[in-house]
Enzyme design. Structure first.
Site, PDB file in Angstrom:
ATOM      1  NE  ARG A 122      -2.714  27.227  92.489  1.00 47.31           N
ATOM      2  CZ  ARG A 122      -2.762  26.610  91.100  1.00 47.31           C
ATOM      3  NH1 ARG A 122      -3.673  25.990  90.879  1.00 47.31           N
ATOM      4  NH2 ARG A 122      -1.913  27.190  90.455  1.00 47.31           N
ATOM      5  CG  HIS A 178      -5.241  18.792  90.774  1.00 44.92           C
ATOM      6  ND1 HIS A 178      -3.695  18.913  90.239  1.00 44.92           N
ATOM      7  CD2 HIS A 178      -5.593  20.093  90.894  1.00 44.92           C
ATOM      8  CE1 HIS A 178      -3.476  20.097  90.140  1.00 44.92           C
ATOM      9  NE2 HIS A 178      -4.405  20.909  90.462  1.00 44.92           N
ATOM     10  CG  ASP A 230      -1.473  23.047  90.260  1.00 44.42           C
ATOM     11  OD1 ASP A 230      -2.382  23.323  89.396  1.00 44.42           O
ATOM     12  OD2 ASP A 230      -1.875  22.620  91.288  1.00 44.42           O
ATOM     13  CG  HIS A 256      -4.727  21.102  86.089  1.00 42.05           C
ATOM     14  ND1 HIS A 256      -6.022  20.937  86.643  1.00 42.05           N
ATOM     15  CD2 HIS A 256      -4.223  22.080  86.918  1.00 42.05           C
ATOM     16  CE1 HIS A 256      -6.013  21.781  87.541  1.00 42.05           C
ATOM     17  NE2 HIS A 256      -4.995  22.218  87.966  1.00 42.05           N
TER      18      HIS A 256
HETATM   19  C1  SIN Z   1      -6.507  23.881  91.365  1.00 47.13           C
HETATM   20  O1  SIN Z   1      -6.259  23.199  90.147  1.00 47.13           O
HETATM   21  O2  SIN Z   1      -5.569  24.040  92.002  1.00 47.13           O
HETATM   22  C2  SIN Z   1      -7.774  23.982  92.094  1.00 47.13           C
HETATM   23  C3  SIN Z   1      -8.317  22.871  92.617  1.00 47.13           C
HETATM   24  C4  SIN Z   1      -9.677  23.305  93.200  1.00 47.13           C
HETATM   25  O3  SIN Z   1     -10.033  24.286  93.473  1.00 47.13           O
HETATM   26  O4  SIN Z   1     -10.260  22.194  93.616  1.00 47.13           O
END
Ligand code: SIN
Length: 293
Positions: free
Chosen positions: A284, A268, A115, A113
């Protein structure tokens, strides 16, 4: 009075990874305001390499917020139950359960995805800070949307360039609930905060002017105006190219890494692969972007 000293301006080196995206910049102090040339080095590296790691940081949640705000306005995640209690801009990601209570969002991002692509102004940068990492596994994989766009056969590139696609948080959340019964359904307020949106399938990066494929298996529900079977076939064709290993970078986390990535030209995946006895705890923040064009 607390005096915050600006991070010292030192000669920094951007070390690219062996992949088509990814780089590391050592020697940055992310806990202090960034000196203009330090900020510039990070910004340039993001434009060139999409994913940039600043190793060896130890940021409190408040310091992570302050660091993130230097890149733009932060946007709290729709799943408010995983906000840090003192800093709603910080989303806590974790598999850890303490005293019967989950420390954070467990299966966040376990699918490809970009973000917040389900928002009308999707995320520009995500900043993820590793506080606890498993000994094995827990990597994050990234794909360059530029490299994928540039590798598309001409006919496919021309076809997809004029198209729009629907992005939907509710669509993904329902699929995750089917796999993980512990995921709570969205509240009515949360549903109202994430209506489906439509974005161009190829977007032009506002800073670099480069074109990137901007669809992702996580949140892209369908192509606008195509019958479901045709839409699925086209998405599958595009993902079979996008997910070729040559377009990707794997980030193997060390405790203290601060990773910044540009969602406007990448997608990612949190790769999992660690045991229940291992702890993973990440903080995050996401920086709001502009409507894709
Ligand atoms: C995310 O998609 O922001 C999380 C990525 C992760 O925890 O590796």
């Amino acid at each position: 009075m607390e005096i915050e000293l600006m991070s010292e301006s030192v000669a920094l080196e951007t070390v690219p990874s062996d992949a088509v995206l990814g780089a590391e910049i050592g020697g940055v102090n992310a806990s202090a305001p960034l000196a203009p040339d330090v900020f510039q080095t990070i910004d340039d590296a993001l434009k060139e390499r999409i994913v940039v790691c600043l190793p060896g940081q130890w940021l409190s949640p408040g310091q992570l917020v302050t660091f993130g705000q230097q890149f733009g306005e932060l946007e709290p995640h729709v799943l408010s139950q995983y906000h840090h209690p003192d800093h709603p801009e910080v989303l806590v990601l974790s598999n850890v359960v303490e005293n019967g209570k989950a420390l954070g969002f467990r299966d966040a991002g376990s699918y490809w995805h970009s973000d917040l692509s389900y928002k009308d102004k999707p995320t520009k940068y995500t900043i993820l800070h590793a506080r606890e990492v498993p000994d094995v596994g827990g990597d994050t994989l990234f794909v360059s949307g530029y490299a994928v766009y540039e590798a598309l056969p001409n006919s496919l590139r021309t076809r997809v360039s004029g198209m729009r696609a629907i992005h939907s948080y509710a669509f993904r959340h329902e699929q995750m609930i089917a796999k993980n019964k512990l995921r709570a359904p969205l509240t009515s307020e949360q549903k109202r905060a994430v209506p489906d949106v439509s974005h161009p399938a190829v977007r032009t990066h506002p800073d670099t002017g480069r074109k990137a494929l901007y669809i992702n298996p996580g949140f892209t529900k369908a192509f606008d105006g195509l019958a479901p079977a045709e839409s699925k076939a086209l998405l599958d064709d595009l993902y079979s190219i996008a997910l070729r290993p040559e377009f990707s970078y794997r980030h193997n986390w060390r405790k203290g890494d601060v990773l910044i990535w540009d969602n406007r030209c990448s997608m990612h995946l949190a790769d999992g692969g660690y045991g229940e006895d291992q702890r993973r705890l990440m903080h995050r923040v996401t920086v709001r972007g502009t409507a894709p064009v």
